[in-house]
Every structure is written in structure tokens, then in C-alpha cells.
Design a protein around this motif. Structure first.
Motif, PDB file in Angstrom:
ATOM      1  N   ASP A   1       0.814  -1.228  -0.032  1.00 63.43           N
ATOM      2  CA  ASP A   1       0.011   0.024   0.039  1.00 63.43           C
ATOM      3  C   ASP A   1       0.880   1.364  -0.102  1.00 63.43           C
ATOM      4  OD1 ASP A   1      -2.628   1.276   0.055  1.00 63.43           O
ATOM      5  OD2 ASP A   1      -2.617   1.285   2.029  1.00 63.43           O
ATOM      6  N   VAL A   2       1.942   1.426   0.988  1.00 63.21           N
ATOM      7  CA  VAL A   2       2.651   2.323   0.906  1.00 63.21           C
ATOM      8  C   VAL A   2       3.583   2.568  -0.556  1.00 63.21           C
ATOM      9  CG1 VAL A   2       4.834   3.275   1.541  1.00 63.21           C
ATOM     10  CG2 VAL A   2       3.369   2.462   3.128  1.00 63.21           C
ATOM     11  N   ILE A   3       4.047   1.462  -1.079  1.00 68.07           N
ATOM     12  CA  ILE A   3       4.570   1.597  -2.592  1.00 68.07           C
ATOM     13  C   ILE A   3       3.655   2.040  -3.686  1.00 68.07           C
ATOM     14  CG2 ILE A   3       5.487   0.379  -4.509  1.00 68.07           C
ATOM     15  CD1 ILE A   3       7.036  -1.445  -2.247  1.00 68.07           C
ATOM     16  N   THR A   4       2.477   1.636  -3.511  1.00 68.91           N
ATOM     17  CA  THR A   4       1.590   1.937  -4.748  1.00 68.91           C
ATOM     18  C   THR A   4       0.575   3.247  -4.358  1.00 68.91           C
ATOM     19  OG1 THR A   4      -0.328   0.763  -3.738  1.00 68.91           O
ATOM     20  CG2 THR A   4       1.100  -0.401  -5.401  1.00 68.91           C
ATOM     21  N   SER A   5       0.864   3.947  -3.347  1.00 64.84           N
ATOM     22  CA  SER A   5       0.247   5.259  -2.985  1.00 64.84           C
ATOM     23  C   SER A   5       0.740   6.385  -3.633  1.00 64.84           C
ATOM     24  CB  SER A   5       0.158   5.451  -1.467  1.00 64.84           C
ATOM     25  OG  SER A   5      -0.555   4.658  -0.768  1.00 64.84           O
ATOM     26  N   LYS A   6      -0.025   7.446  -3.917  1.00 70.06           N
ATOM     27  CA  LYS A   6       0.642   8.653  -4.554  1.00 70.06           C
ATOM     28  C   LYS A   6       0.770   9.532  -3.278  1.00 70.06           C
ATOM     29  CE  LYS A   6      -2.142   8.013  -8.606  1.00 70.06           C
ATOM     30  NZ  LYS A   6      -1.299   7.204  -9.441  1.00 70.06           N
ATOM     31  N   PHE A   7       2.056  10.399  -3.573  1.00 68.12           N
ATOM     32  CA  PHE A   7       2.830  11.066  -2.373  1.00 68.12           C
ATOM     33  C   PHE A   7       2.825  12.535  -3.084  1.00 68.12           C
ATOM     34  CE2 PHE A   7       3.630   7.116  -0.468  1.00 68.12           C
ATOM     35  CZ  PHE A   7       3.025   7.001   0.492  1.00 68.12           C
ATOM     36  N   GLY A   8       3.005  13.794  -2.138  1.00 64.76           N
ATOM     37  CA  GLY A   8       2.963  14.907  -2.577  1.00 64.76           C
ATOM     38  C   GLY A   8       4.537  15.022  -3.171  1.00 64.76           C
ATOM     39  N   GLY A   9       5.625  14.492  -1.957  1.00 66.37           N
ATOM     40  CA  GLY A   9       6.862  14.552  -2.331  1.00 66.37           C
ATOM     41  C   GLY A   9       7.558  13.394  -2.650  1.00 66.37           C
ATOM     42  N   PRO A  10       8.785  13.389  -3.350  1.00 61.54           N
ATOM     43  CA  PRO A  10       9.413  12.035  -3.634  1.00 61.54           C
ATOM     44  C   PRO A  10      10.018  11.214  -2.411  1.00 61.54           C
ATOM     45  CG  PRO A  10      10.684  14.169  -4.039  1.00 61.54           C
ATOM     46  CD  PRO A  10       9.363  14.579  -3.677  1.00 61.54           C
ATOM     47  N   ASN A  11      10.417  12.044  -1.469  1.00 58.81           N
ATOM     48  CA  ASN A  11      10.871  11.430  -0.144  1.00 58.81           C
ATOM     49  C   ASN A  11       9.883  10.849   0.825  1.00 58.81           C
ATOM     50  OD1 ASN A  11      13.503  11.943  -1.143  1.00 58.81           O
ATOM     51  ND2 ASN A  11      13.518  13.995  -0.081  1.00 58.81           N
ATOM     52  N   ASP A  12       8.766  11.203   0.599  1.00 60.43           N
ATOM     53  CA  ASP A  12       7.516  10.810   1.503  1.00 60.43           C
ATOM     54  C   ASP A  12       7.461   9.405   1.706  1.00 60.43           C
ATOM     55  OD1 ASP A  12       7.193  13.414   2.127  1.00 60.43           O
ATOM     56  OD2 ASP A  12       5.258  13.564   1.061  1.00 60.43           O
ATOM     57  N   ARG A  13       7.457   8.418   0.227  1.00 58.49           N
ATOM     58  CA  ARG A  13       7.322   7.151  -0.095  1.00 58.49           C
ATOM     59  C   ARG A  13       8.580   6.477   0.746  1.00 58.49           C
ATOM     60  NH1 ARG A  13       6.260   5.892  -5.745  1.00 58.49           N
ATOM     61  NH2 ARG A  13       4.264   6.673  -4.817  1.00 58.49           N
ATOM     62  N   ILE A  14       9.727   7.105   0.446  1.00 55.56           N
ATOM     63  CA  ILE A  14      11.132   6.289   0.969  1.00 55.56           C
ATOM     64  C   ILE A  14      11.021   6.706   2.727  1.00 55.56           C
ATOM     65  CG2 ILE A  14      13.594   6.492   1.528  1.00 55.56           C
ATOM     66  CD1 ILE A  14      13.504   7.753  -1.376  1.00 55.56           C
ATOM     67  N   VAL A  15      10.397   7.440   3.218  1.00 53.88           N
ATOM     68  CA  VAL A  15      10.329   7.696   4.742  1.00 53.88           C
ATOM     69  C   VAL A  15       9.490   6.587   5.244  1.00 53.88           C
ATOM     70  CG1 VAL A  15       9.642   8.946   6.581  1.00 53.88           C
ATOM     71  CG2 VAL A  15      11.186  10.033   4.929  1.00 53.88           C
ATOM     72  N   TRP A  16       8.117   6.691   4.381  1.00 57.33           N
ATOM     73  CA  TRP A  16       7.409   5.728   5.135  1.00 57.33           C
ATOM     74  C   TRP A  16       7.519   4.207   5.004  1.00 57.33           C
ATOM     75  CZ3 TRP A  16       3.617   6.082   8.466  1.00 57.33           C
ATOM     76  CH2 TRP A  16       2.988   7.216   8.499  1.00 57.33           C
ATOM     77  N   ILE A  17       8.364   3.909   3.724  1.00 60.06           N
ATOM     78  CA  ILE A  17       8.665   2.346   3.612  1.00 60.06           C
ATOM     79  C   ILE A  17       9.756   2.265   4.921  1.00 60.06           C
ATOM     80  CG2 ILE A  17      10.096   0.882   2.258  1.00 60.06           C
ATOM     81  CD1 ILE A  17       8.654   2.150  -0.206  1.00 60.06           C
ATOM     82  N   LEU A  18      10.570   3.082   4.832  1.00 58.77           N
ATOM     83  CA  LEU A  18      11.501   2.778   6.117  1.00 58.77           C
ATOM     84  C   LEU A  18      10.863   2.780   7.388  1.00 58.77           C
ATOM     85  CD1 LEU A  18      14.511   5.203   4.902  1.00 58.77           C
ATOM     86  CD2 LEU A  18      14.454   2.639   5.032  1.00 58.77           C
ATOM     87  N   VAL A  19      10.050   3.555   7.832  1.00 57.26           N
ATOM     88  CA  VAL A  19       9.255   3.254   9.021  1.00 57.26           C
ATOM     89  C   VAL A  19       8.609   2.111   9.090  1.00 57.26           C
ATOM     90  CG1 VAL A  19       7.279   4.257  10.271  1.00 57.26           C
ATOM     91  CG2 VAL A  19       8.930   5.751   9.446  1.00 57.26           C
ATOM     92  N   VAL A  20       7.823   1.584   8.165  1.00 57.49           N
ATOM     93  CA  VAL A  20       7.424   0.285   8.105  1.00 57.49           C
ATOM     94  C   VAL A  20       8.136  -0.899   8.321  1.00 57.49           C
ATOM     95  CG1 VAL A  20       5.838  -1.218   6.851  1.00 57.49           C
ATOM     96  CG2 VAL A  20       5.122   1.222   6.827  1.00 57.49           C
ATOM     97  N   LEU A  21       9.439  -0.715   7.553  1.00 57.22           N
ATOM     98  CA  LEU A  21      10.298  -1.649   7.670  1.00 57.22           C
ATOM     99  C   LEU A  21      11.105  -1.795   8.926  1.00 57.22           C
ATOM    100  CD1 LEU A  21      11.939  -1.594   4.050  1.00 57.22           C
ATOM    101  CD2 LEU A  21      10.583  -3.462   5.127  1.00 57.22           C
ATOM    102  N   PHE A  22      11.407  -0.858   9.379  1.00 60.26           N
ATOM    103  CA  PHE A  22      12.084  -0.929  10.923  1.00 60.26           C
ATOM    104  C   PHE A  22      11.354  -0.937  12.178  1.00 60.26           C
ATOM    105  CE2 PHE A  22      15.528   1.010   7.879  1.00 60.26           C
ATOM    106  CZ  PHE A  22      16.327   0.074   8.139  1.00 60.26           C
TER     107      PHE A  22
END
Length: 57
Positions: free
Chosen positions: A18-39
Motif C-alpha cells: 500500500d505504501v509503494i502504490t500510494s501517490k505522495f506529494g513529495g518524492p521522499n515521503d514514500r521512502i520515509v514511510w517504507i523505512l518506518v514500516v520496515l524498521f
């Protein structure tokens, strides 16, 4: 007990998808959310469904 593990793993995998396929406003938002969910698997999943989904709308 084994069934709960599979359900937890499925929810965790869906959260990452869901994080990977969601549309975000900024390019770094997706990376931050993926790291939060992974760690932080449990906390990251809860945070995503409480705060993250709202930020992508």
C-alpha cells in the motif's frame, strides 16, 4: 498461534504494498514511510493506517 502469524505477515505485506502504490506529494515521503514500516513493523503499520493514508488523499 500459527494462523495469527500468517495474518500478521499478510497485514505487514499489504502495508508495504500500500505504501509503494500510494501517490505522495513529495518524492521522499514514500521512502520515509517504507523505512518506518520496515524498521518498526507493528508500530509502522499502525502509524501508516492512522496517519499515512490520510496524507496521500
Amino acid at each position: 498461534m500459527f494462523g495469527l502469524g500468517i495474518v500478521g505477515l499478510a497485514i505487514y505485506a499489504y502495508t508495504i504494498y500500500d505504501v509503494i502504490t500510494s501517490k505522495f506529494g513529495g518524492p521522499n515521503d514514500r521512502i520515509v514511510w517504507i523505512l518506518v514500516v520496515l524498521f518498526l513493523p507493528l508500530l509502522g503499520t499502525i502509524l501508516w493506517f492512522v496517519f499515512g493514508k490520510k496524507s496521500t488523499l
